[in-house]
Design a protein around this motif. Structure first.
Motif, mmCIF file in Angstrom:
data_model
loop_
_atom_site.group_PDB
_atom_site.id
_atom_site.type_symbol
_atom_site.label_atom_id
_atom_site.label_comp_id
_atom_site.label_asym_id
_atom_site.label_seq_id
_atom_site.Cartn_x
_atom_site.Cartn_y
_atom_site.Cartn_z
ATOM 1 N N GLU A 1 -4.379 2.857 7.543
ATOM 2 C CA GLU A 1 -4.617 3.105 6.119
ATOM 3 C C GLU A 1 -4.199 4.508 5.666
ATOM 4 O OE1 GLU A 1 -8.504 0.218 5.363
ATOM 5 O OE2 GLU A 1 -8.790 2.382 5.665
ATOM 6 N N ASP B 1 -9.382 3.244 10.166
ATOM 7 C CA ASP B 1 -8.374 3.606 11.179
ATOM 8 C C ASP B 1 -9.045 3.948 12.513
ATOM 9 O OD1 ASP B 1 -6.291 3.250 9.391
ATOM 10 O OD2 ASP B 1 -6.184 5.375 8.830
ATOM 11 N N HIS C 1 0.836 -1.201 0.000
ATOM 12 C CA HIS C 1 0.000 0.000 0.000
ATOM 13 C C HIS C 1 0.879 1.263 0.000
ATOM 14 C CE1 HIS C 1 -3.254 2.717 1.083
ATOM 15 N NE2 HIS C 1 -2.632 3.042 2.207
#
Lengths: 431, 143
Positions: A288, A104, A27
């Motif tokens: 994230e 999150d 990511h």
């Protein structure tokens, strides 16, 4: 409430961590230039990560990195997915910025709920949250955790001691969350109001955001007649809820399914042996919006993987924070860097850039005195002019630090000049 | 009609004043008038001495933070109401005083007030017009 993941066999935990590490690395490789470059410099792809040890090749991320990419350069999702933005003190004027997606916030709620549960808290508790609400992650982090746990939360935020005590009695609070020093201050304040802190309904204190000792714990437990637990966190990782003590009170369980810990020698960068002191480095495995690989906390701890003899959890335990690798001070729960004060003084022409910080603990609360040398060119022989100067410096510093300070004007050339790195801080607190 | 005054910035700590007097004593400098203004953190020592130029040089050399100011020295009668009649002149002209301090002059049996104002030229004119005797610098230094 039991969270199974806290009792995983070491190999199962490692497998979970490795899967998540590869996922978050991918990511970051795809979305953050800083990390893509870091991988490229190593001639490595996230898919080349075959064991947790491979992580050790990557460079550390720290506050300086975040400053370089201020404000959004480390974000790995578009702003449309960001739900919340927080910040903490940077080393100079700008804060370090972290962001949260919806997921999150869920993860944060979960780890914070687990932290409260780890200290014995349940959905039946009434939690009085005296961490500051705002850009600082303390207040909202505990808040989300309490919601997730199903407990009743009283969002007091910091300060307002009389009201804190009034409502603690009226609402029959069972858990207090604040800095350890504030819990002591509140107990002293209670006594001055003729309230016996031992006779309140309080049974647990979840205390953190500043370093404290076992001696201070005994004092807090004695004065309130409660159990006091140390909680650890930092906004760059998620906020409060990174690690917490269990009933055994020997080491803080770090939620290693979300936060992969390493303890390294800050000079060589090599991992230290289990149980030895070093700098805590954390990789966020599930974040994230702003995940970080190998974030250098600058906190000195030791760590053990031994199964907890008190609660049986297998999540690794870190010691209390034993020190810092940089010159950051924690004052009333707020991170303060001497360089922040220096940058303020450089803007004020009546003073020399020579200063000294004296930190002391008056009663239960920290005091920060900034001693500043007056520039001879601007020395006025009128008291009010000098007092106005002192007041102006105080205000400018408080604007940057967000905590009250005391400013003392001192004679030029009286602050010790040292060779090389100046001795800027005198910490008189015994903690 | 201006008199040189030396102000010294001092931290409030034991022995600091003694360090200043020791420097002056060593250089054979005599203090004519002295006043100490203080706050909780620092103080300002104001001095009128017999050799102001030398005093400034030596104090600066010794690392003290100093400032030279011009003040006015007024002679007032050493009797009840002596100070009052002078202050009336200031009040009538709406002239404000930053600070003042006094000493007694043994040769003439008169009191001398050291006065610091924002607008010395105007103050001098008002005082002279009001019949107040002012001392010149040299007169004060050699008292």
């Amino acid at each position: 409430m039991k969270y199974k993941v806290e009792y995983l066999e070491p190999d199962d935990l490692k497998k979970l961590q490795l899967d998540r590490l590869r996922e978050v690395s991918m990511h970051l490789y795809n979305n953050v230039a800083y990390y893509r470059e870091a991988f490229n410099n190593l001639g490595m792809k996230p898919s080349d990560i075959n064991s947790l040890d491979d992580l050790g090749n990557l460079p550390l991320t720290d506050k300086e990195t975040l400053r370089t990419y201020y404000p959004f350069g480390m974000f790995s999702v578009p702003m449309s997915l960001v739900r919340e933005i927080h910040g903490s003190s940077g080393t100079t004027g700008k804060p370090t910025v972290v962001a949260y997606t919806e997921n999150d916030i869920k993860v944060w709620s979960e780890v914070m709920a687990r932290s409260i549960a780890c200290t014995g808290g349940t959905y039946q508790d009434i939690i009085q949250n005296a961490y500051g609400y705002g850009l600082f992650t303390g207040g909202l982090g505990v808040h989300y955790g309490a919601l997730e746990l199903g407990a009743a939360i009283v969002p007091m935020s910091s300060g307002g001691s009389k009201r804190q005590l009034q409502l603690m009695q009226d609402f029959k609070t069972t858990i207090l969350t604040c800095t350890p020093s504030y819990s002591l201050y509140l107990a002293e304040f209670a006594e001055s109001m003729n309230i016996d802190p031992k006779k309140t309904t309080l049974k647990i204190g979840i205390l953190g955001a500043e370093p404290w000792s076992d001696g201070m714990r005994r004092e807090i437990e004695e004065i309130w007649n409660i159990k006091a637990y140390d909680i650890y966190g930092l906004s760059e990782i998620i906020g409060p809820g990174v690690a917490v003590e269990c009933e055994g009170q020997h080491g803080l369980h770090i939620w290693a399914d979300h936060f992969l810990p390493e303890v390294i020698n800050p000079e060589t960068g090599k991992p230290v042996a289990e149980g030895e002191d070093g700098m805590l480095v954390i990789t966020t495995l599930t974040k994230e919006a702003t995940p970080f690989l190998r974030y250098a906390t600058k906190d000195i701890v030791s760590m053990t993987y031994e199964k907890c003899p008190a609660c049986g959890r297998t999540s690794p335990r870190i010691s209390r924070i034993k020190g810092r690798t940089d010159d950051m001070l924690i004052i009333r729960g707020i991170n303060v860097f001497p360089s922040q004060i220096e940058s303020v003084l450089l803007e004020i022409e009546e003073t020399e850039p020579h200063y000294q910080l004296v930190v002391s603990r008056e009663g239960a609360l920290d005091e920060l005195e900034v001693q500043v040398e007056v520039n001879e060119k601007f020395f006025s022989d009128e008291i009010r002019t000098l007092e106005a100067l002192g007041k102006r410096i105080k205000q400018e510093i408080e604007n940057v630090l967000s905590i009250a300070v005391k400013v003392k004007l001192v004679e030029p050339r009286t602050i010790t000049r040292s060779e090389g790195k100046a001795k800027r801080v005198i910490d008189k607190r015994n903690i | 009609m201006h008199v040189k005054q030396i102000s010294i910035f001092m931290e409030n700590r034991a022995g600091r004043l003694e360090e200043i007097t020791s420097v002056l004593a060593k250089e054979n400098i005599n203090i004519r008038a002295i006043s100490l203004a203080d706050t909780s953190d620092f103080g300002i020592l104001r001095l009128i001495v017999n050799k102001p130029v030398d005093a400034v040089e030596i104090l600066r050399k010794e690392g003290f933070t100093i400032r030279e100011n011009e003040v006015i020295a007024c002679v007032i009668e050493d009797r009840p109401g002596g100070l009052h009649s002078m202050l009336e002149l200031f009040a009538k002209s709406e002239l404000s005083i930053e600070y003042m301090y006094g000493f007694f002059e043994r040769h003439t049996d008169k009191a001398v007030m050291i006065i610091r104002v924002n607008d010395p030229a105007r103050a001098i004119k008002i005082l002279l017009d009001g019949g107040v005797e002012l001392l010149r610098g040299e007169q004060v230094y050699s008292l």
